[in-house]
Design a protein around this motif. Structure first.
Motif, PDB file in Angstrom:
ATOM      1  N   LEU A 105     -61.879 105.120 -17.819  1.00 21.56           N
ATOM      2  CA  LEU A 105     -62.150 103.595 -17.766  1.00 21.56           C
ATOM      3  C   LEU A 105     -61.295 102.964 -19.181  1.00 21.56           C
ATOM      4  CD1 LEU A 105     -63.309 101.019 -16.723  1.00 21.56           C
ATOM      5  CD2 LEU A 105     -65.425 101.807 -18.051  1.00 21.56           C
ATOM      6  N   ILE A 106     -61.298 103.826 -20.169  1.00 21.30           N
ATOM      7  CA  ILE A 106     -60.808 103.221 -21.433  1.00 21.30           C
ATOM      8  C   ILE A 106     -59.469 102.857 -21.331  1.00 21.30           C
ATOM      9  CG2 ILE A 106     -60.266 103.856 -23.842  1.00 21.30           C
ATOM     10  CD1 ILE A 106     -62.754 105.493 -23.991  1.00 21.30           C
ATOM     11  N   ASP A 107     -58.561 103.922 -20.514  1.00 16.28           N
ATOM     12  CA  ASP A 107     -57.034 103.732 -20.213  1.00 16.28           C
ATOM     13  C   ASP A 107     -56.922 102.538 -19.405  1.00 16.28           C
ATOM     14  OD1 ASP A 107     -56.507 106.023 -21.980  1.00 16.28           O
ATOM     15  OD2 ASP A 107     -56.459 107.453 -20.372  1.00 16.28           O
ATOM     16  N   GLY A 108     -57.910 102.574 -18.396  1.00 22.60           N
ATOM     17  CA  GLY A 108     -57.789 101.359 -17.472  1.00 22.60           C
ATOM     18  C   GLY A 108     -57.841  99.908 -18.044  1.00 22.60           C
ATOM     19  N   LEU A 109     -58.577  99.770 -19.332  1.00 24.82           N
ATOM     20  CA  LEU A 109     -58.776  98.656 -19.764  1.00 24.82           C
ATOM     21  C   LEU A 109     -57.885  98.463 -21.022  1.00 24.82           C
ATOM     22  CD1 LEU A 109     -62.746  98.684 -20.165  1.00 24.82           C
ATOM     23  CD2 LEU A 109     -61.222  97.267 -18.611  1.00 24.82           C
ATOM     24  N   SER A 110     -56.878  99.574 -21.503  1.00 26.35           N
ATOM     25  CA  SER A 110     -55.985  99.369 -22.248  1.00 26.35           C
ATOM     26  C   SER A 110     -54.870  98.593 -21.763  1.00 26.35           C
ATOM     27  CB  SER A 110     -55.328 100.807 -22.693  1.00 26.35           C
ATOM     28  OG  SER A 110     -54.172 100.949 -23.325  1.00 26.35           O
ATOM     29  N   PRO A 111     -54.496  97.566 -22.954  1.00 30.57           N
ATOM     30  CA  PRO A 111     -53.575  96.609 -22.393  1.00 30.57           C
ATOM     31  C   PRO A 111     -52.096  97.347 -22.476  1.00 30.57           C
ATOM     32  CG  PRO A 111     -55.067  95.751 -23.965  1.00 30.57           C
ATOM     33  CD  PRO A 111     -55.441  97.055 -23.926  1.00 30.57           C
ATOM     34  N   GLY A 112     -52.097  98.134 -23.479  1.00 28.77           N
ATOM     35  CA  GLY A 112     -50.534  98.757 -23.510  1.00 28.77           C
ATOM     36  C   GLY A 112     -50.197  99.588 -22.387  1.00 28.77           C
ATOM     37  N   GLN A 113     -51.185 100.359 -21.935  1.00 31.59           N
ATOM     38  CA  GLN A 113     -50.995 101.246 -20.561  1.00 31.59           C
ATOM     39  C   GLN A 113     -50.816 100.302 -19.424  1.00 31.59           C
ATOM     40  OE1 GLN A 113     -52.852 104.889 -19.965  1.00 31.59           O
ATOM     41  NE2 GLN A 113     -53.589 105.242 -21.860  1.00 31.59           N
ATOM     42  N   VAL A 114     -51.468  99.485 -19.329  1.00 34.09           N
ATOM     43  CA  VAL A 114     -51.200  98.524 -18.114  1.00 34.09           C
ATOM     44  C   VAL A 114     -49.964  97.883 -18.275  1.00 34.09           C
ATOM     45  CG1 VAL A 114     -52.238  96.400 -17.088  1.00 34.09           C
ATOM     46  CG2 VAL A 114     -53.857  98.121 -18.015  1.00 34.09           C
ATOM     47  N   ARG A 115     -49.565  97.219 -19.379  1.00 32.67           N
ATOM     48  CA  ARG A 115     -48.371  96.670 -19.737  1.00 32.67           C
ATOM     49  C   ARG A 115     -47.304  97.481 -19.241  1.00 32.67           C
ATOM     50  NH1 ARG A 115     -47.187  94.894 -25.441  1.00 32.67           N
ATOM     51  NH2 ARG A 115     -47.035  97.154 -25.519  1.00 32.67           N
ATOM     52  N   GLU A 116     -47.359  98.838 -19.718  1.00 35.35           N
ATOM     53  CA  GLU A 116     -46.352  99.982 -19.537  1.00 35.35           C
ATOM     54  C   GLU A 116     -46.118  99.919 -18.028  1.00 35.35           C
ATOM     55  OE1 GLU A 116     -45.114 104.514 -20.770  1.00 35.35           O
ATOM     56  OE2 GLU A 116     -47.012 103.350 -21.436  1.00 35.35           O
ATOM     57  N   LEU A 117     -47.350 100.266 -17.197  1.00 35.73           N
ATOM     58  CA  LEU A 117     -47.241 100.620 -15.808  1.00 35.73           C
ATOM     59  C   LEU A 117     -46.492  99.384 -15.121  1.00 35.73           C
ATOM     60  CD1 LEU A 117     -48.040 102.097 -13.093  1.00 35.73           C
ATOM     61  CD2 LEU A 117     -50.078 100.673 -13.208  1.00 35.73           C
ATOM     62  N   ILE A 118     -46.875  97.912 -15.459  1.00 36.55           N
ATOM     63  CA  ILE A 118     -46.246  96.887 -14.853  1.00 36.55           C
ATOM     64  C   ILE A 118     -44.749  96.801 -15.055  1.00 36.55           C
ATOM     65  CG2 ILE A 118     -46.262  94.559 -14.827  1.00 36.55           C
ATOM     66  CD1 ILE A 118     -49.223  94.436 -15.104  1.00 36.55           C
ATOM     67  N   GLY A 119     -44.239  97.130 -16.350  1.00 39.54           N
ATOM     68  CA  GLY A 119     -42.981  97.026 -16.917  1.00 39.54           C
ATOM     69  C   GLY A 119     -42.279  97.884 -16.212  1.00 39.54           C
ATOM     70  N   THR A 120     -42.765  99.368 -15.876  1.00 33.30           N
ATOM     71  CA  THR A 120     -42.030 100.332 -15.323  1.00 33.30           C
ATOM     72  C   THR A 120     -41.651  99.930 -13.764  1.00 33.30           C
ATOM     73  OG1 THR A 120     -43.185 102.027 -16.713  1.00 33.30           O
ATOM     74  CG2 THR A 120     -42.226 102.689 -14.674  1.00 33.30           C
ATOM     75  N   ILE A 121     -42.813  99.459 -13.165  1.00 35.41           N
ATOM     76  CA  ILE A 121     -42.835  99.022 -11.745  1.00 35.41           C
ATOM     77  C   ILE A 121     -41.722  98.067 -11.445  1.00 35.41           C
ATOM     78  CG2 ILE A 121     -43.737  98.245  -9.649  1.00 35.41           C
ATOM     79  CD1 ILE A 121     -46.256  99.915 -10.361  1.00 35.41           C
ATOM     80  N   GLY A 122     -41.728  96.963 -12.331  1.00 37.56           N
ATOM     81  CA  GLY A 122     -40.980  95.679 -12.315  1.00 37.56           C
ATOM     82  C   GLY A 122     -41.474  94.925 -11.575  1.00 37.56           C
ATOM     83  N   LYS A 123     -40.580  93.754 -10.951  1.00 45.13           N
ATOM     84  CA  LYS A 123     -40.664  92.816 -10.246  1.00 45.13           C
ATOM     85  C   LYS A 123     -41.603  93.350  -8.859  1.00 45.13           C
ATOM     86  CE  LYS A 123     -37.072  90.011 -11.594  1.00 45.13           C
ATOM     87  NZ  LYS A 123     -35.457  89.288 -11.218  1.00 45.13           N
ATOM     88  N   PRO A 124     -41.230  94.607  -8.365  1.00 44.90           N
ATOM     89  CA  PRO A 124     -42.107  94.680  -7.116  1.00 44.90           C
ATOM     90  C   PRO A 124     -43.519  94.786  -7.218  1.00 44.90           C
ATOM     91  CG  PRO A 124     -40.165  96.362  -7.202  1.00 44.90           C
ATOM     92  CD  PRO A 124     -40.286  95.581  -8.476  1.00 44.90           C
ATOM     93  N   TYR A 125     -43.994  94.776  -8.592  1.00 48.17           N
ATOM     94  CA  TYR A 125     -45.332  94.906  -8.972  1.00 48.17           C
ATOM     95  C   TYR A 125     -45.977  93.583  -8.246  1.00 48.17           C
ATOM     96  CZ  TYR A 125     -49.945  94.606 -11.327  1.00 48.17           C
ATOM     97  OH  TYR A 125     -51.162  94.537 -11.379  1.00 48.17           O
ATOM     98  N   LEU A 126     -45.318  92.355  -8.493  1.00 43.04           N
ATOM     99  CA  LEU A 126     -45.474  91.133  -8.153  1.00 43.04           C
ATOM    100  C   LEU A 126     -45.847  91.176  -6.376  1.00 43.04           C
ATOM    101  CD1 LEU A 126     -43.727  88.753 -10.286  1.00 43.04           C
ATOM    102  CD2 LEU A 126     -46.104  89.444 -10.576  1.00 43.04           C
ATOM    103  N   LEU A 127     -44.883  92.038  -5.677  1.00 45.49           N
ATOM    104  CA  LEU A 127     -44.986  91.930  -4.362  1.00 45.49           C
ATOM    105  C   LEU A 127     -46.176  92.635  -4.114  1.00 45.49           C
ATOM    106  CD1 LEU A 127     -43.600  91.151  -1.707  1.00 45.49           C
ATOM    107  CD2 LEU A 127     -42.397  93.392  -1.939  1.00 45.49           C
ATOM    108  N   LEU A 128     -46.494  93.633  -4.699  1.00 47.75           N
ATOM    109  CA  LEU A 128     -47.857  94.498  -4.568  1.00 47.75           C
ATOM    110  C   LEU A 128     -49.005  93.562  -4.731  1.00 47.75           C
ATOM    111  CD1 LEU A 128     -49.425  97.165  -4.197  1.00 47.75           C
ATOM    112  CD2 LEU A 128     -49.414  97.599  -6.669  1.00 47.75           C
TER     113      LEU A 128
END
Length: 488
Positions: free
Chosen positions: A155-178
């Protein structure tokens, strides 16, 4: 990172994009083993219709619903986990229970509680307008947060802004489609659950409200007590007649919610599988690719295997060379030839071929494999690096994305000396500086690189960002002046 390959093109090692599999996500939830468990969990709260009073029924319903959703979320998180490893059918799942998922339902409850608490706090402090914006941001980030939570089991990782931002940045624009697909799923779920509520629960609420109004009127007018009892008896009889209808509505309410949630878990897990090369996630390749019976017959591979068994390495190499020559874009053909070069100890040919093979792997979005080829070559020649400067930068970006910042820096080491006056030098400086600053916490060295960018390449787009980094580093220093502020 080289992203020349179209986003909707799949290769042997790159899964098809998730938006091309939307119908399969809906069909996945109809798999007999999944559908049966959804049915059992959805039926559990229906037991409440056999209670003798409304209050008892509500208490039993809430308790059994909580229990049913704990059971279901363990199923859903297992679907997510298995799908992220490339196991796209329940028939491919591990038979052993994954104990690390036992507490995931409570972590998911905690994640949604924190999200609701954050929106409520914004509303209490800044009003409804700000709360609407906060709710929009939370809904945008929540899928990524949930993906991190289930993947890391934390849960701590799930609430971590850094890890969430990294995941979104890695997926890129397709994340918005998801997020858009998940919004449509949520809307469909909301529509169906509202219809079930309207069909089974709303009539009882309306009848209950009418009874309360009638009783109040009778009490105020001092009506006969027998008349009050008659109205209550009439409502009890109505409630007993409605039990089958209520049971069906409660079952449909939970079944619809679980069905759409299954689709969402399957889709989010598949997105991690689609980008597992970039995210550094290990997948179960044999299961992800299907059984051996589904693979095409590999005549060349069999011939090479026979030659190797007979000790005829040179003939095997010649055969592999010809195969990769006529199939320059085939990763299996190139990899087979590369491995034979490595086994035969032909270092010069190995390094020459690696320059082309690494470019192919990056073009087909297989950065992990490209870095593995680099490692294999450096075992033979420690100073080996690809000859193409753009490939070097792409490899360094890939190493950073796969959470190996030290390897990224090593790949870029002495880039400016080996490729003087190359236009990518400021990009290399900038990537090196951000790694030193963000991952390795070496602000002084990072500041010198940022200063070099500003001084030597003032017109480059990286210069403005370098100035912002320098200002941030300066604010973090005790005297307000960064160490080593002079240009490199």
């Amino acid at each position: 990172m080289n992203t020349d390959i179209p986003a909707n093109q799949a290769t042997d090692d790159m899964p098809p994009p998730f938006w091309g599999r939307v119908p399969r996500f809906f069909l996945f939830a109809l798999h007999p083993s999944i559908l049966l468990r959804i049915g059992l969990y959805a039926a559990l709260p229906v037991i409440c219709i056999f209670t003798t009073s409304i209050m008892a029924g509500v208490v039993v319903f809430l308790g059994l619903s909580l229990l049913a959703w704990i059971f279901y979320l363990r199923l859903g998180s297992n679907i997510f986990s298995e799908t992220s490893r490339g196991r796209l059918s329940p028939d491919q799942y591990d038979t052993q229970r994954d104990e690390s998922l036992a507490f995931i339902p409570y972590a998911i409850f905690g994640l949604f509680f924190v999200a609701s608490l954050a929106v409520g706090l914004v509303m209490s402090l800044f009003g409804e307008g700000a709360a609407v914006v906060a709710n929009l941001i939370v809904n945008l980030l929540l899928p990524a947060s949930l993906m991190v939570l289930i993947h890391t089991r934390s849960l701590i990782d799930g609430l971590s802004p850094g890890q969430v931002r990294e995941l979104i940045g890695t997926i890129g624009k397709p994340y918005l489609l998801l997020v858009l697909f998940l919004f449509f799923l949520s809307s469909g779920q909301g529509f169906l659950t509202f219809k079930f509520f309207q069909m089974g629960i709303a009539p009882i609420i309306e009848k209950w409200a009418l009874l309360q109004q009638t009783l109040m009127q009778q009490i105020q007018s001092e009506a006969d007590w027998e008349l009050v009892q008659a109205d209550s008896s009439e409502f009890d009889a109505f409630l007993r007649r409605q039990r089958p209808r209520v049971g069906f509505a409660l079952f449909g309410f939970n079944a619809a919610a679980m069905y759409f949630t299954t689709i969402a878990f399957n889709m989010m897990g598949y997105v991690l599988y689609q980008y597992h090369h970039l995210l550094g996630i290990e997948v179960d390749e044999p299961r992800a690719r299907g059984s051996q019976h589904d693979k095409p017959h590999d005549a060349t591979g069999e011939q090479i295997a026979e030659l190797l068994a007979e000790g005829q390495m040179d003939k095997a190499l010649d055969l592999a060379y010809e195969e990769q020559r006529v199939q320059p874009d085939s990763v299996p053909a190139q990899e087979r030839y590369h491995k034979l070069l490595h086994l035969s100890g032909k270092t010069d040919r190995l390094l020459s071929h690696a320059n082309r093979f690494i470019v192919l792997l990056l073009r087909q979005q297989m950065p992990g494999r490209a870095l593995e080829i680099l490692r294999r070559c450096r075992e033979q020649s420690p100073d080996f690096r690809p000859e193409d400067p753009a490939t070097l930068l792409a490899l360094a970006q890939s190493a950073r994305a796969l959470r190996d910042p030290k390897q990224a820096l090593d790949i870029m080491r002495a880039f400016d000396k080996k490729h003087p006056r190359h236009p990518l030098i400021p990009d290399v400086y900038y990537l090196s500086a951000t790694i030193l600053c963000e991952e390795l916490r070496q602000d002084a060295m990072a500041d010198r690189l940022f200063a070099a960018i500003i001084e030597r390449y003032p017109q480059h787009p990286c210069a403005a960002q370098a100035e912002q980094y320098r200002a941030t580093i300066a604010r973090m220093q005790p005297q307000g002046k960064p160490q080593g502020a002079s240009a490199a």
